[in-house]
Design a protein around this motif. Sequence first.
Motif, short mmCIF file in Angstrom:
data_model
loop_
_atom_site.label_atom_id
_atom_site.label_comp_id
_atom_site.label_asym_id
_atom_site.label_seq_id
_atom_site.Cartn_x
_atom_site.Cartn_y
_atom_site.Cartn_z
N VAL A 268 0.84 -1.19 0.00
CA VAL A 268 0.00 0.00 0.00
C VAL A 268 0.87 1.25 0.00
O VAL A 268 1.77 1.40 0.83
N ASP A 269 0.63 2.13 -0.96
CA ASP A 269 1.28 3.44 -1.03
C ASP A 269 0.19 4.47 -0.75
O ASP A 269 -0.68 4.72 -1.59
N ARG A 270 0.23 5.08 0.43
CA ARG A 270 -0.87 5.96 0.85
C ARG A 270 -1.05 7.17 -0.05
O ARG A 270 -2.13 7.77 -0.08
N LYS A 271 -0.02 7.55 -0.79
CA LYS A 271 -0.16 8.66 -1.72
C LYS A 271 -0.99 8.27 -2.94
O LYS A 271 -1.45 9.14 -3.69
N HIS A 272 -1.16 6.98 -3.15
CA HIS A 272 -1.92 6.48 -4.29
C HIS A 272 -3.00 5.50 -3.81
O HIS A 272 -3.26 4.48 -4.44
N TYR A 273 -3.63 5.85 -2.70
CA TYR A 273 -4.64 4.99 -2.08
C TYR A 273 -5.63 5.90 -1.36
O TYR A 273 -5.23 6.92 -0.78
N SER A 274 -6.88 5.57 -1.41
CA SER A 274 -7.89 6.37 -0.71
C SER A 274 -8.66 5.49 0.28
O SER A 274 -8.80 4.29 0.08
N GLY A 275 -9.15 6.14 1.31
CA GLY A 275 -10.07 5.50 2.23
C GLY A 275 -11.43 6.14 2.07
O GLY A 275 -11.54 7.32 1.73
N ALA A 276 -12.49 5.38 2.29
CA ALA A 276 -13.84 5.92 2.11
C ALA A 276 -14.81 5.20 3.03
O ALA A 276 -14.53 4.13 3.57
N THR A 277 -15.97 5.83 3.20
CA THR A 277 -17.05 5.23 3.98
C THR A 277 -18.32 5.20 3.14
O THR A 277 -18.47 5.96 2.18
N ARG A 278 -19.23 4.31 3.52
CA ARG A 278 -20.51 4.22 2.84
C ARG A 278 -21.60 3.92 3.86
O ARG A 278 -21.40 3.16 4.81
N GLN A 279 -22.77 4.51 3.62
CA GLN A 279 -23.95 4.20 4.44
C GLN A 279 -25.19 4.36 3.55
O GLN A 279 -25.35 5.38 2.87
N TYR A 280 -26.04 3.35 3.54
CA TYR A 280 -27.28 3.43 2.78
C TYR A 280 -28.35 4.18 3.58
O TYR A 280 -28.49 3.98 4.80
N TYR A 281 -29.09 5.04 2.87
CA TYR A 281 -30.17 5.83 3.47
C TYR A 281 -31.45 5.69 2.65
O TYR A 281 -31.41 5.39 1.45
N ARG A 282 -32.55 5.99 3.30
CA ARG A 282 -33.85 6.08 2.63
C ARG A 282 -34.49 7.43 2.97
O ARG A 282 -34.33 7.94 4.07
N ASN A 283 -35.21 7.98 1.99
CA ASN A 283 -36.00 9.21 2.18
C ASN A 283 -35.16 10.45 2.46
O ASN A 283 -35.49 11.26 3.34
N ILE A 284 -34.09 10.64 1.71
CA ILE A 284 -33.33 11.89 1.79
C ILE A 284 -34.13 12.97 1.05
O ILE A 284 -34.57 12.77 -0.08
N LYS A 285 -34.29 14.09 1.69
CA LYS A 285 -35.08 15.18 1.11
C LYS A 285 -34.44 15.69 -0.18
O LYS A 285 -33.23 15.90 -0.25
N GLY A 286 -35.27 15.88 -1.21
CA GLY A 286 -34.81 16.48 -2.45
C GLY A 286 -33.93 15.58 -3.31
O GLY A 286 -33.22 16.08 -4.19
N LEU A 287 -33.98 14.28 -3.08
CA LEU A 287 -33.14 13.37 -3.85
C LEU A 287 -33.60 13.30 -5.30
O LEU A 287 -34.77 13.02 -5.58
N GLU A 288 -32.70 13.57 -6.22
CA GLU A 288 -33.01 13.45 -7.64
C GLU A 288 -32.57 12.07 -8.11
O GLU A 288 -31.41 11.68 -7.95
N GLY A 289 -33.46 11.35 -8.70
CA GLY A 289 -33.18 9.96 -9.07
C GLY A 289 -32.23 9.78 -10.23
O GLY A 289 -31.78 8.66 -10.49
N ASN A 290 -31.89 10.88 -10.91
CA ASN A 290 -31.02 10.76 -12.10
C ASN A 290 -29.70 11.51 -11.96
O ASN A 290 -28.98 11.70 -12.93
N ALA A 291 -29.36 11.97 -10.74
CA ALA A 291 -28.18 12.82 -10.57
C ALA A 291 -27.25 12.31 -9.46
O ALA A 291 -27.70 11.98 -8.36
N LEU A 292 -25.96 12.26 -9.79
CA LEU A 292 -24.93 12.01 -8.78
C LEU A 292 -24.61 13.34 -8.11
O LEU A 292 -24.32 14.33 -8.79
N GLU A 293 -24.65 13.40 -6.79
CA GLU A 293 -24.35 14.63 -6.06
C GLU A 293 -22.98 14.50 -5.39
O GLU A 293 -22.73 13.53 -4.66
#
Length: 381
Positions: A171-196
Amino acid sequence: MNTHYDVIIAGAGPGGSTCALTLKQSGLKVLMLEKETFPRDKICGDAVSSTAKRVLRQINPELEKELLQFERKTNITKAKLYSPTFESLEIEFPHVGHCIRRIDFDNWLFNKALTNPTLEVIQNTSLKNVTTDDKTATAITHNGEQFTAKIIVGCDGAHSIVAKKLAHFKVDRKHYSGATRQYYRNIKGLEGNALEVYFLKGFLPGYFWIFPLSNNEANVGFGMLSSTIADKKIDLKKSMHQIINDIPEVAERFKDAEALEDIKGFGLPLGSKKHTISGNRFMLCGDAASLIDPFSGEGIETAMESGKFAAEQIMRSFTQDAFSANDLKQYDERVYKKMWDNFQNHHLLQRLLGDRVWLINTLIKVGNIPYIKKKIPTIFY
């Protein structure tokens, strides 16, 4: 049980399944070893770009048609980028992409791979060691089973055993990312065709995302370069919680939303650094080959394309009985000819933006100039 095959594929995700699917008409005896049991979740942003559909179409046009009929997906036509001051830039995509939960997409693709009549799959079996010599590639599992083949393809993800044992990846941290994910339901104003995508002051360099899924659900996440995480001792899960609850513009949208799971973390080996991704009787694909886009974090399509390239190289190698490191260099050359310019440009953009709030604000403003706005999609496609 048979223990010798023509090809061993480690991992049944998009790279491994695409490789097996491409080998469908080859007549080669293929063994696919998978550490989990499908259907299984894969922590990810769940974005499936139009490139993935092109790869399917190149293998068999019917595959793309079947994916388009897949019900549990959203059709993505644009991205909305938000600056630290919450000014937005809307980018229309030239081709429709999708958001599909990885538990669904990967299982769909895995089942397509199972139509290969000469494919054998062993699930719930993890690799312990991999070796190669002049004649054979050998895979040894944690339960002591040993399988041999003419060649092995490492499609076994960010923590690839094949990459560690045969290509000596670290692992070379300069060329590696960390990320998190969580699934949600009923977010206000969610557009079904757009990545935000949000570039938020106090949480740079990195970005927060909301990607729409079917059934009014969304994939919500936050990612950052691993070197920054280590240097600043950042807790990604805590940061994501703060973004959702403490930033008024975001919190307002989540006040009635329902979290469907705990926050989960994952790593992304980025394509911003070239690696040797083949050698004597082995090739690496997807995350195992560090082929994730350095800016967007997308990796499904690069896994699929590299899986297809690996399969095509395998068929050439069997025709010529050519499996040496020198013979397989053609695979590296083809992968990087296709992907390296894009990776370099996106790595430059990643480094340029960094935590420069003023620059991000300025670029969002400039990006809304009509002439420039029309040109932006060409940077990414």
